[in-house]
Design a protein around this motif. Structure first.
Motif, PDB file in Angstrom:
ATOM      1  N   TYR A  32       0.821  -1.213   0.000  1.00  0.00           N
ATOM      2  CA  TYR A  32       0.000   0.000   0.000  1.00  0.00           C
ATOM      3  C   TYR A  32       0.859   1.269   0.000  1.00  0.00           C
ATOM      4  N   THR A  33       0.430   2.225  -0.821  1.00  0.00           N
ATOM      5  CA  THR A  33       1.014   3.547  -0.806  1.00  0.00           C
ATOM      6  C   THR A  33       0.296   4.359   0.288  1.00  0.00           C
ATOM      7  N   PRO A  34       0.852   5.425   0.817  1.00  0.00           N
ATOM      8  CA  PRO A  34       2.161   6.012   0.482  1.00  0.00           C
ATOM      9  C   PRO A  34       3.319   5.326   1.191  1.00  0.00           C
ATOM     10  N   TYR A  35       3.019   4.307   2.062  1.00  0.00           N
ATOM     11  CA  TYR A  35       4.119   3.687   2.793  1.00  0.00           C
ATOM     12  C   TYR A  35       5.146   3.101   1.816  1.00  0.00           C
ATOM     13  N   SER A  36       4.657   2.317   0.840  1.00  0.00           N
ATOM     14  CA  SER A  36       5.592   1.638  -0.059  1.00  0.00           C
ATOM     15  C   SER A  36       6.309   2.620  -0.981  1.00  0.00           C
ATOM     16  N   ARG A  61       8.797   6.387  -6.527  1.00  0.00           N
ATOM     17  CA  ARG A  61       9.953   6.207  -5.628  1.00  0.00           C
ATOM     18  C   ARG A  61      11.233   6.689  -6.267  1.00  0.00           C
ATOM     19  N   GLY A  62      11.382   6.340  -7.566  1.00  0.00           N
ATOM     20  CA  GLY A  62      12.647   6.618  -8.244  1.00  0.00           C
ATOM     21  C   GLY A  62      12.723   8.025  -8.817  1.00  0.00           C
ATOM     22  N   LEU A  63      11.663   8.470  -9.454  1.00  0.00           N
ATOM     23  CA  LEU A  63      11.734   9.731 -10.198  1.00  0.00           C
ATOM     24  C   LEU A  63      10.903  10.843  -9.575  1.00  0.00           C
ATOM     25  N   ASP A 117       1.308  10.227  -4.150  1.00  0.00           N
ATOM     26  CA  ASP A 117       1.630  11.124  -3.048  1.00  0.00           C
ATOM     27  C   ASP A 117       0.809  12.405  -3.151  1.00  0.00           C
ATOM     28  N   PRO A 118      -0.055  12.679  -2.165  1.00  0.00           N
ATOM     29  CA  PRO A 118      -0.922  13.865  -2.251  1.00  0.00           C
ATOM     30  C   PRO A 118      -0.133  15.163  -2.369  1.00  0.00           C
ATOM     31  N   ARG A 119       1.079  15.218  -1.783  1.00  0.00           N
ATOM     32  CA  ARG A 119       1.866  16.445  -1.867  1.00  0.00           C
ATOM     33  C   ARG A 119       2.262  16.755  -3.307  1.00  0.00           C
ATOM     34  N   LEU A 120       2.307  15.707  -4.127  1.00  0.00           N
ATOM     35  CA  LEU A 120       2.667  15.898  -5.532  1.00  0.00           C
ATOM     36  C   LEU A 120       1.430  15.860  -6.419  1.00  0.00           C
ATOM     37  N   GLY A 121       0.259  15.918  -5.818  1.00  0.00           N
ATOM     38  CA  GLY A 121      -0.982  15.912  -6.595  1.00  0.00           C
ATOM     39  C   GLY A 121      -1.542  14.533  -6.844  1.00  0.00           C
ATOM     40  N   GLY A 122      -0.969  13.517  -6.189  1.00  0.00           N
ATOM     41  CA  GLY A 122      -1.466  12.159  -6.395  1.00  0.00           C
ATOM     42  C   GLY A 122      -2.508  11.763  -5.365  1.00  0.00           C
TER      43      GLY A 122
END
Lengths: 103, 564
Positions: B156-160, B238-240, B246-251
């Motif tokens: 599960y994201t955002p943990y993973s 994770r990589g790029l 991630d909600p901080r990035l609009g996800g």
């Protein structure tokens, strides 16, 4: 099914026609992007994209000249994509229906 | 090529005998003849060995979990280590054992034989699928050796995607790669069933095992790419640093759960559908009756495969998903119970007035019905919006899905292995030990997982290794049951090995069973049949078979007395 067993030979003309249609649609995509249609932006862009995809699948990928079974297989992929996107969007659009809910 | 000519030569002189007969096992020797084989039966054996290895790894981690949970305190593992232990157990069992279990072993072996073909449609792709599986497995094992991953098998994201320090990427790559082996197996089955059926073998004469594997193949081909994309998305974030989850990035973190469960819920049907196919075969054979409601069982497999794709949101009732979507997913989940129930009713009706033989495969199949029934019905508790809020992320859920995945899939897998063992190896397993271990597995399983329903309902959360002392009694029972279950799994491993050398010779059809696979020799020759089989009768014609064999004293019935 036997009439489909040999490869259908598509005249080059068809490929060129489809290619030019795709190019024209490409310019339409870029052109439309310059015009602000408000809420219709996404619908117009996606419609053009779908037309382009359908042309590629039917002609370049030969689905139009394939057996009915191949058509079913190709269609199944898209129907499943509709399941995935459609029902996921159902969640996102209905989140705001509950008063005071997080959106 | 050699095989058929040898067989023809021998049979032409009329001195055919079991000892000199060429079959797929003795057609060629040496490690190269196995690692470069295109024979679906040998590839099935390769898969059988590899998934057994992964099953034992997964089982070892299950043992660690149960050991830690005997007491309420943290005795053996730190919290972080415990997270890694249950994650490894889940990943190994789900991706590397359960999903390939029946399709890649029994399915690979039997689908071509059951449809009367010489091999699968794409033998090289079949071998490729095994190599891909092994490479994916090695990636994941490497991640394990380097330090493991602690996200749970669900990633599960955002943990993973943001926080986890484990080897998420390496494990993800392993699962991504292994997904392709599953897609290739599914593709091979679909094309084989469509294109390579023997003359006279119409769709409604296919064994239900083939229908079930066909339905599971549809899920493999249509679902697996979606989870693969989900893993790629985690990699991109994770990589790029792409903003997908991630909600901080609009996800949106819940988007991952949508993508993940779109595959991973139907994946449960990849596990259970072939198991249902196995049970249909065993039920008809050991009730000596035509299967009840053939078409209903066949279409219910397809029904489960299709409706199974519309239920994924029932994993997300408390995730922040819209309640309206929750209602729809809850409704679909109730609907998918209908085709499952149709199967259970039909198996029961098949046994009605049958002459039931309590052989080892039948005991596993009966165990399957009981355990799947409990697993399936508790699934309806979980699918109810209100009840799920109470039981979400508790041991109730753990017990529910183990009843389906172990009580269902693993019971069917073991039943199928016993049923077709004589066909695969040409040898009988010891029946007494078989029945004993089937009983042990059933008792051990219930002792392990039934207390978890109670503990979970009372509030014991999953994924914790420290828990309130009042839950200890249930955990001690469960750990004791796990020991019994473990012994129940070890016994077949030992006697099946033993039977390879010391088991009695099986003959082509020790169960007097219907189906093309029983018409060829045991083990079958490399190209399955010495002739092109033609099907001129309905499937599961047990009344005809029994009428024929009671008219003539056959060697089979003598064998049957010894074995059954």
């Amino acid at each position: 099914m036997s009439d489909h067993s040999e490869h259908h030979i598509v005249p080059l003309k068809v490929y060129f026609l489809v290619f030019s249609a795709l190019m024209i649609l490409l310019f339409v995509t870029v052109g439309v992007a310059m015009v602000n249609l408000g809420p219709f932006n996404i619908y117009v862009a996606m419609s053009i994209a779908i037309i382009k995809a359908v042309l590629v699948v039917l002609y370049f990928m030969h689905v139009r000249y394939s057996t009915r079974l191949t058509m079913v297989v190709a269609a199944a992929g898209f129907i499943w994509l509709v399941f995935l996107l459609g029902i996921t969007i159902l969640d996102y659009t209905s989140r705001s229906w509950i008063p005071g809910s997080y959106q | 090529m050699d095989t058929t000519s040898t067989v023809e030569r021998v049979s032409a002189t009329g001195i055919i005998s079991d000892t000199i007969r060429t079959n797929f096992l003795n057609a060629d020797y040496g490690i190269k003849s196995w690692l470069l084989t295109k024979d679906h039966k040998r590839i099935a054996i390769l898969y059988l060995i590899s998934i057994t290895v992964f099953f034992m790894i997964g089982g070892a981690f299950a043992a660690m979990i149960r050991m830690e949970l005997i007491t309420p305190e943290a005795d053996v593992f730190t919290s972080e280590a415990y997270n890694k232990v249950f994650t490894t157990h889940g990943i190994m069992m789900v991706f590397f054992f359960l999903i390939p279990s029946i399709p890649a072993t029994l399915g690979n072996f039997l689908v071509p034989v059951m449809v009367g073909a010489r091999d699968l449609a794409f033998p090289r792709i079949n071998l490729l699928s095994w190599y891909i599986y092994v490479i994916g497995g090695l990636f994941t094992l490497t991640a394990l050796v380097l330090g493991g991953v602690d996200t749970g098998w669900t990633f599960y994201t955002p943990y993973s995607s943001t926080y986890s320090n484990g080897y998420v990427m390496l494990t993800g790559i392993g699962i991504f790669i292994t997904g392709f082996s599953s897609i290739l197996t599914g593709l091979n089955f679909i094309v084989t069933v469509h294109k390579m059926r023997a003359p006279g073998l119409g769709w409604f004469r296919l064994p239900l095992f083939v229908w079930a594997n066909y339905a599971a193949s549809l899920i493999m081909v249509l679902g697996t790419p979606v989870v693969a994309i989900g893993i790629v998305m985690i990699a991109l974030e994770r990589g790029l640093g792409l903003g997908i989850f991630d909600p901080r990035l609009g996800g949106d973190p819940v988007l991952f759960q949508h993508i993940f469960w779109f595959y991973s819920h139907p994946a449960v049907y990849i596990m259970i559908l072939p198991g249902m196919g196995v049970v249909s075969e065993i039920m008809a054979c050991f009730s000596r009756r035509h299967i009840f409601g053939y078409k209903f069982i066949a279409f219910s497999s397809l029904g489960i495969a299709i409706i199974g794709f519309l239920v994924w949101g029932h994993h997300m009732f408390v995730s922040g998903q819209s309640s309206y979507a929750g209602i729809v997913f809850s409704l679909f989940t109730f609907i998918v119970a209908v085709p499952s129930a149709i199967k259970v009713f039909n198996w029961t009706a098949t046994m009605h007035k049958g002459r039931i033989v309590y052989s080892t495969p039948m005991m596993y199949a009966l165990g399957f019905i009981g355990l799947f029934l409990v697993g399936g019905l508790t699934g309806l508790f979980c699918a109810s919006l209100g009840v799920d809020i109470h039981i979400h992320d508790t041991y109730f859920i753990v017990a529910h899905f183990h009843y389906v995945m172990v009580g269902g899939s693993v019971m069917a897998y073991l039943g199928g292995i016993h049923f077709w063992w004589p066909k695969m190896t040409g040898r009988m397993y010891p029946e007494g030990w078989g029945r004993f271990s089937a009983l042990l597995v059933f008792v051990g399983f219930n002792l392990t997982f039934f207390p978890q329903f109670i503990a979970g309902y009372l509030g014991m959360p999953r994924r914790y290794h420290v828990y309130p002392p009042e839950f200890q009694i249930y955990n001690v029972l469960s750990s004791g049951g796990a020991l019994v279950l473990g012994i129940g799994f070890m016994i077949p491993l030992i006697y099946l090995f033993w039977s390879l050398k010391y088991g009695e010779k099986a003959g082509p059809n020790p169960w007097r069973a219907a189906g093309l696979e029983w018409e060829t020799t045991s083990p079958p020759p490399t190209f399955n049949f010495d002739y092109q089989p033609v099907v001129d009768h309905e499937p599961y014609n047990y009344s005809e078979i029994d009428a024929r064999s009671s008219a003539t004293v056959s060697t089979h019935s003598v064998q049957e007395e010894q074995h059954v």
